[in-house]
Design a protein around this motif. Structure first.
Motif, PDB file in Angstrom:
ATOM      1  N   UNK A 201      19.733   0.770 -26.578  1.00 38.86           N
ATOM      2  CA  UNK A 201      19.148   0.090 -25.419  1.00 38.86           C
ATOM      3  C   UNK A 201      18.717  -1.302 -25.843  1.00 38.86           C
ATOM      4  N   UNK A 202      19.075  -2.293 -25.031  1.00 42.16           N
ATOM      5  CA  UNK A 202      18.622  -3.663 -25.252  1.00 42.16           C
ATOM      6  C   UNK A 202      17.912  -4.141 -23.989  1.00 42.16           C
ATOM      7  N   UNK A 203      16.844  -4.878 -24.181  1.00 43.97           N
ATOM      8  CA  UNK A 203      16.111  -5.440 -23.061  1.00 43.97           C
ATOM      9  C   UNK A 203      15.865  -6.915 -23.337  1.00 43.97           C
ATOM     10  N   UNK A 204      16.309  -7.753 -22.410  1.00 45.65           N
ATOM     11  CA  UNK A 204      16.193  -9.200 -22.585  1.00 45.65           C
ATOM     12  C   UNK A 204      16.847  -9.649 -23.887  1.00 45.65           C
ATOM     13  N   UNK A 205      17.944  -8.972 -24.235  1.00 45.82           N
ATOM     14  CA  UNK A 205      18.702  -9.324 -25.420  1.00 45.82           C
ATOM     15  C   UNK A 205      18.170  -8.760 -26.718  1.00 45.82           C
ATOM     16  N   UNK A 206      17.025  -8.079 -26.671  1.00 47.33           N
ATOM     17  CA  UNK A 206      16.417  -7.529 -27.875  1.00 47.33           C
ATOM     18  C   UNK A 206      16.597  -6.012 -27.920  1.00 47.33           C
ATOM     19  N   UNK A 207      16.875  -5.449 -29.110  1.00 45.53           N
ATOM     20  CA  UNK A 207      17.010  -3.997 -29.207  1.00 45.53           C
ATOM     21  C   UNK A 207      15.688  -3.289 -28.950  1.00 45.53           C
ATOM     22  N   UNK A 208      15.758  -2.149 -28.279  1.00 46.45           N
ATOM     23  CA  UNK A 208      14.582  -1.338 -27.990  1.00 46.45           C
ATOM     24  C   UNK A 208      14.752   0.002 -28.693  1.00 46.45           C
ATOM     25  N   UNK A 209      13.840   0.328 -29.565  1.00 46.76           N
ATOM     26  CA  UNK A 209      13.924   1.577 -30.319  1.00 46.76           C
ATOM     27  C   UNK A 209      13.228   2.680 -29.528  1.00 46.76           C
ATOM     28  N   UNK A 210      13.990   3.682 -29.126  1.00 47.79           N
ATOM     29  CA  UNK A 210      13.472   4.805 -28.357  1.00 47.79           C
ATOM     30  C   UNK A 210      13.652   6.104 -29.124  1.00 47.79           C
ATOM     31  N   UNK A 211      12.728   7.033 -28.946  1.00 50.97           N
ATOM     32  CA  UNK A 211      12.906   8.364 -29.505  1.00 50.97           C
ATOM     33  C   UNK A 211      13.960   9.103 -28.680  1.00 50.97           C
TER      34      UNK A 211
END
Length: 252
Positions: free
Chosen positions: A148-158
């Motif tokens: 998942x990326x948000x605003x071009x930045x990776x988002x670390x999710x469980x």
């Protein structure tokens, strides 16, 4: 056979886990030290970690934070404390589940199988959707990479957080019930007074932040569940049974 790392300094509990889980097809490596457990993680291959909050050499939450900085390996927290805040903190820091002591071994086995099944399904679910991406405003979910990326930045999710977000996006703006989320994302039926979903949802909101238009991404529908707000315009003010609310303590 699944290999489980047990980080808990209670020898009686360790013996009980070995006696109960080994016949069920699990191999256990056990340590009472958080620092040694982290070292063992770096040198072994494990399917899951059972992590006690109270350790003699370090805090279990610190160990969890270090594990999460390295990987998304499933972690079940074991806590002897009665306070809900300890369980909530564990979930907020990325634990996949928690179990208060004392517990029935059969319940722990069910939790372990549920978390491992959830992890396996999440990893393999990308295959049928290979190459499929979901893009909504500044949010990008790539199923093939399970990222998942948000605003071009990776988002670390469980694993649980990713599954919940995927359910909301797949619903296309329709409400997803808490019961369905609990069954699919947590692997168990929704229990009264269980705030696990609230904590996971709060984590997702915090990690994603507001939309590019400044609005909320995930809306709580009272008595029904949640939906992802697909537009940048302010969410309509719902009323009656469909009203959405903000719960105390930042949980929604």
């Amino acid at each position: 056979m699944h290999s489980i790392l047990v980080i808990d300094d209670d020898p009686e509990l360790a013996a009980m886990l070995g006696d109960y889980l080994t016949p069920e097809g699990f191999s256990l490596r056990i340590t009472g030290s958080g620092l040694e457990g982290l070292s063992m993680l770096g040198s072994g291959s494990f399917a899951l970690v059972l992590l006690d909050v109270g350790l003699p050499d370090t805090n279990g939450f610190d160990v969890l934070a270090e594990i999460r900085s390295r990987s998304q390996m499933p972690v079940i927290m074991l806590t002897g404390r009665a306070e809900d805040v300890d369980r909530i903190v564990g979930l907020e820091m990325g634990a996949d589940d928690y179990l208060p002591k004392p517990f029935v071994p059969r319940e722990l086995l069910a939790r372990i199988r549920s978390v491992l099944r959830r992890s396996r399904l999440t990893k393999t679910a990308a295959a049928p959707h290979s190459g499929r991406q979901i893009t909504i405003d500044d949010l990008l979910m790539d199923r093939s990479a399970r990222s998942v990326h948000c605003n071009g930045e990776p988002v670390v999710l469980t694993f649980a957080e990713y599954t919940i977000l995927e359910m909301l996006l797949d619903a296309g703006g329709s409400t997803v019930s808490r019961e369905d989320i609990s069954l699919r994302a947590l692997g168990r039926e929704l229990a009264p007074y269980d705030r696990s979903i609230d904590v996971h949802m709060s984590n997702i909101r915090r990690k994603l932040g507001p939309t590019s238009g400044g609005g909320e991404r995930i809306i709580t529908v009272r008595g029904a569940g949640y939906f992802y707000h697909f537009t940048d315009s302010p969410a309509p003010e719902a009323t009656g049974a469909g009203a959405f609310i903000r719960l105390p303590g930042g949980l929604q």
